[in-house]
Motif scaffolding. Structure first.
Motif, mmCIF file in Angstrom:
data_model
loop_
_atom_site.group_PDB
_atom_site.id
_atom_site.type_symbol
_atom_site.label_atom_id
_atom_site.label_comp_id
_atom_site.label_asym_id
_atom_site.label_seq_id
_atom_site.Cartn_x
_atom_site.Cartn_y
_atom_site.Cartn_z
ATOM 1 N N ILE A 105 0.858 -1.179 0.000
ATOM 2 C CA ILE A 105 0.000 0.000 0.000
ATOM 3 C C ILE A 105 0.894 1.228 0.000
ATOM 4 C CG2 ILE A 105 -0.211 -0.063 2.527
ATOM 5 C CD1 ILE A 105 -3.017 1.209 2.173
ATOM 6 N N ARG A 106 0.547 2.194 -0.824
ATOM 7 C CA ARG A 106 1.281 3.450 -0.884
ATOM 8 C C ARG A 106 0.302 4.559 -1.228
ATOM 9 N NH1 ARG A 106 2.398 5.348 -6.017
ATOM 10 N NH2 ARG A 106 1.766 3.943 -7.710
ATOM 11 N N PHE A 107 0.780 5.797 -1.228
ATOM 12 C CA PHE A 107 -0.106 6.913 -1.556
ATOM 13 C C PHE A 107 0.674 8.041 -2.200
ATOM 14 C CE2 PHE A 107 1.557 7.937 2.595
ATOM 15 C CZ PHE A 107 1.771 9.308 2.553
ATOM 16 N N GLU A 108 -0.076 8.889 -2.886
ATOM 17 C CA GLU A 108 0.442 10.149 -3.414
ATOM 18 C C GLU A 108 -0.501 11.237 -2.944
ATOM 19 O OE1 GLU A 108 0.555 9.685 -7.629
ATOM 20 O OE2 GLU A 108 2.132 8.143 -7.592
ATOM 21 N N SER A 109 0.042 12.363 -2.508
ATOM 22 C CA SER A 109 -0.816 13.408 -1.956
ATOM 23 C C SER A 109 -0.239 14.790 -2.201
ATOM 24 C CB SER A 109 -0.998 13.195 -0.444
ATOM 25 O OG SER A 109 -1.936 14.107 0.086
ATOM 26 N N THR A 110 -1.148 15.726 -2.473
ATOM 27 C CA THR A 110 -0.787 17.134 -2.622
ATOM 28 C C THR A 110 -1.659 17.944 -1.681
ATOM 29 O OG1 THR A 110 -0.218 16.813 -4.953
ATOM 30 C CG2 THR A 110 -0.597 19.075 -4.209
ATOM 31 N N LEU A 111 -1.041 18.732 -0.837
ATOM 32 C CA LEU A 111 -1.772 19.500 0.159
ATOM 33 C C LEU A 111 -2.812 20.385 -0.517
ATOM 34 C CD1 LEU A 111 -1.891 20.068 3.217
ATOM 35 C CD2 LEU A 111 -0.328 21.992 2.829
ATOM 36 N N GLY A 112 -4.039 20.272 -0.056
ATOM 37 C CA GLY A 112 -5.128 21.090 -0.577
ATOM 38 C C GLY A 112 -5.741 20.592 -1.866
ATOM 39 N N LYS A 113 -5.179 19.516 -2.438
ATOM 40 C CA LYS A 113 -5.693 19.018 -3.721
ATOM 41 C C LYS A 113 -6.180 17.575 -3.662
ATOM 42 C CE LYS A 113 -3.097 22.153 -6.713
ATOM 43 N NZ LYS A 113 -2.175 22.260 -7.878
ATOM 44 N N GLY A 114 -5.725 16.817 -2.694
ATOM 45 C CA GLY A 114 -6.237 15.458 -2.564
ATOM 46 C C GLY A 114 -5.170 14.401 -2.405
ATOM 47 N N THR A 115 -5.650 13.183 -2.211
ATOM 48 C CA THR A 115 -4.784 12.042 -1.938
ATOM 49 C C THR A 115 -5.286 10.828 -2.708
ATOM 50 O OG1 THR A 115 -4.325 12.866 0.303
ATOM 51 C CG2 THR A 115 -3.867 10.535 -0.125
ATOM 52 N N THR A 116 -4.362 10.025 -3.180
ATOM 53 C CA THR A 116 -4.702 8.752 -3.814
ATOM 54 C C THR A 116 -3.950 7.640 -3.109
ATOM 55 O OG1 THR A 116 -4.918 9.841 -5.970
ATOM 56 C CG2 THR A 116 -4.801 7.437 -5.959
ATOM 57 N N PHE A 117 -4.695 6.618 -2.661
ATOM 58 C CA PHE A 117 -4.087 5.426 -2.068
ATOM 59 C C PHE A 117 -4.102 4.302 -3.105
ATOM 60 C CE2 PHE A 117 -4.795 7.716 1.827
ATOM 61 C CZ PHE A 117 -3.730 7.320 2.633
ATOM 62 N N PHE A 118 -3.003 3.566 -3.167
ATOM 63 C CA PHE A 118 -2.848 2.459 -4.108
ATOM 64 C C PHE A 118 -2.584 1.175 -3.328
ATOM 65 C CE2 PHE A 118 -1.253 6.337 -6.070
ATOM 66 C CZ PHE A 118 -1.896 6.360 -7.302
ATOM 67 N N VAL A 119 -3.392 0.161 -3.580
ATOM 68 C CA VAL A 119 -3.221 -1.144 -2.944
ATOM 69 C C VAL A 119 -3.000 -2.186 -4.026
ATOM 70 C CG1 VAL A 119 -4.326 -2.952 -1.572
ATOM 71 C CG2 VAL A 119 -4.661 -0.549 -0.964
ATOM 72 N N SER A 120 -1.993 -3.035 -3.847
ATOM 73 C CA SER A 120 -1.742 -4.150 -4.762
ATOM 74 C C SER A 120 -1.682 -5.445 -3.968
ATOM 75 C CB SER A 120 -0.425 -3.947 -5.528
ATOM 76 O OG SER A 120 -0.512 -2.843 -6.407
ATOM 77 N N ILE A 121 -2.387 -6.467 -4.456
ATOM 78 C CA ILE A 121 -2.405 -7.780 -3.815
ATOM 79 C C ILE A 121 -2.091 -8.823 -4.882
ATOM 80 C CG2 ILE A 121 -3.859 -9.497 -2.656
ATOM 81 C CD1 ILE A 121 -5.411 -7.164 -1.417
ATOM 82 N N PRO A 122 -1.137 -9.721 -4.622
ATOM 83 C CA PRO A 122 -0.724 -10.669 -5.663
ATOM 84 C C PRO A 122 -1.806 -11.697 -5.993
ATOM 85 C CG PRO A 122 0.350 -11.183 -3.587
ATOM 86 C CD PRO A 122 -0.332 -9.864 -3.392
ATOM 87 N N LEU A 123 -1.812 -12.132 -7.246
ATOM 88 C CA LEU A 123 -2.727 -13.176 -7.706
ATOM 89 C C LEU A 123 -2.098 -14.547 -7.507
ATOM 90 C CD1 LEU A 123 -3.951 -11.738 -11.131
ATOM 91 C CD2 LEU A 123 -5.018 -11.499 -8.896
ATOM 92 N N LYS A 124 -2.934 -15.560 -7.640
ATOM 93 C CA LYS A 124 -2.452 -16.939 -7.636
ATOM 94 C C LYS A 124 -1.697 -17.190 -8.931
ATOM 95 C CE LYS A 124 -4.142 -21.631 -6.789
ATOM 96 N NZ LYS A 124 -5.360 -22.454 -6.514
ATOM 97 N N THR A 125 -0.450 -17.601 -8.824
ATOM 98 C CA THR A 125 0.359 -17.922 -9.984
ATOM 99 C C THR A 125 0.972 -19.296 -9.785
ATOM 100 O OG1 THR A 125 2.370 -16.952 -9.047
ATOM 101 C CG2 THR A 125 0.928 -15.474 -10.304
ATOM 102 N N THR A 126 1.643 -19.803 -10.791
ATOM 103 C CA THR A 126 2.276 -21.123 -10.667
ATOM 104 C C THR A 126 3.329 -21.130 -9.562
ATOM 105 O OG1 THR A 126 3.823 -20.466 -12.414
ATOM 106 C CG2 THR A 126 1.881 -21.764 -13.060
ATOM 107 N N ALA A 127 3.866 -19.961 -9.253
ATOM 108 C CA ALA A 127 4.875 -19.878 -8.186
ATOM 109 C C ALA A 127 4.258 -19.897 -6.804
ATOM 110 C CB ALA A 127 5.716 -18.597 -8.358
#
Length: 233
Positions: free
Chosen positions: A208-230
């Motif tokens: 989980i990470r985010f990008e934010s600009t004061l007074g303009k907003g914030t975006t949070f990013f979440v990544s979760i791995p899929l089932k793979t052969t590994a």
């Protein structure tokens, strides 16, 4: 003691929520639109209270290094349904605050990922709740996206809110920390939600990470791995 109290809280709240859902399903055609909206609002509040009761338990377990995440293989069709249901549930709150909530959700239904449904919902609920609370100004918008590539689920929650001061961004996932502008807002908060989000995402082997600009907003990013052969075993 905390485990017992939170268990009783969840049981009582879930029982009340199920009763309201039953009424909505059974009498939807005869209820007035404003009554249906009111009951859906109560149901949403109950579900948020259940989320907070789980948070209370998990905080105590984290302090004892005993947090247990119940990961199980879920199809991305089920994950998409969870995301859509959460966005829909928070739509009423967004409307109440004069916020336009939009979403673009498209996952490859046949793929799978290891998900704890309750904690996954709490991740989504926490990010949406924060976005609603801290979105202000003339242009009030929240955008939710969910898609996947060959290896991961990718979710983002973007708001046009107050943003996070640059010099405080390194603290945002710290337990009980609230940014200075959040503390000055009329929104009450404990500062535990994002800390738990980070713990839950890490337990899903994600980031989980985010990008934010004061007074303009914030975006949070979440990544979760899929089932793979590994990761078949």
């Amino acid at each position: 003691a905390i485990a017992l109290i939170t268990h009783e809280m969840r049981t009582s709240l879930n029982g009340t929520g199920w009763s309201i859902e039953l009424i909505l399903n059974k009498y939807e055609q005869v209820l007035q639109p404003q009554d249906r909206d009111m009951l859906r609002g109560v149901l949403a509040s109950i579900q948020v209270s259940v989320m907070h009761s789980v948070n209370l338990l998990d905080i105590s377990l984290l302090d004892m290094d005993k947090l247990s995440i119940a990961l199980e293989w879920q199809t991305l069709g089920d994950v998409e349904r969870m995301v859509r249901e959460t966005v829909q549930r928070f739509g009423l709150g967004a409307t109440h605050h004069g916020i336009r909530l939009e979403s673009t959700i498209k996952l490859d239904a046949a793929r799978q990922a290891e998900i704890d449904p309750m904690r996954f919902r709490i991740i989504m609920e926490t990010l949406l709740e924060n976005a609603i609370h801290y979105t202000s100004g003339d242009l009030k918008e929240i955008f939710v996206t969910a898609d996947n590539d060959a290896t991961s689920i990718h979710i983002s929650v973007r708001d046009t809110g107050i943003g996070i001061p640059t010099e405080e961004q390194h603290e945002i996932f710290t337990k009980f920390y609230r940014a200075s502008n959040a503390r000055q807002s009329p929104v009450n908060g404990s500062g535990i939600g994002l800390n738990l989000c980070k713990q839950y995402v890490a337990a899903h082997h994600g980031t989980i990470r985010f990008e934010s600009t004061l007074g303009k907003g914030t975006t949070f990013f979440v990544s979760i791995p899929l089932k793979t052969t590994a990761r078949l075993n």
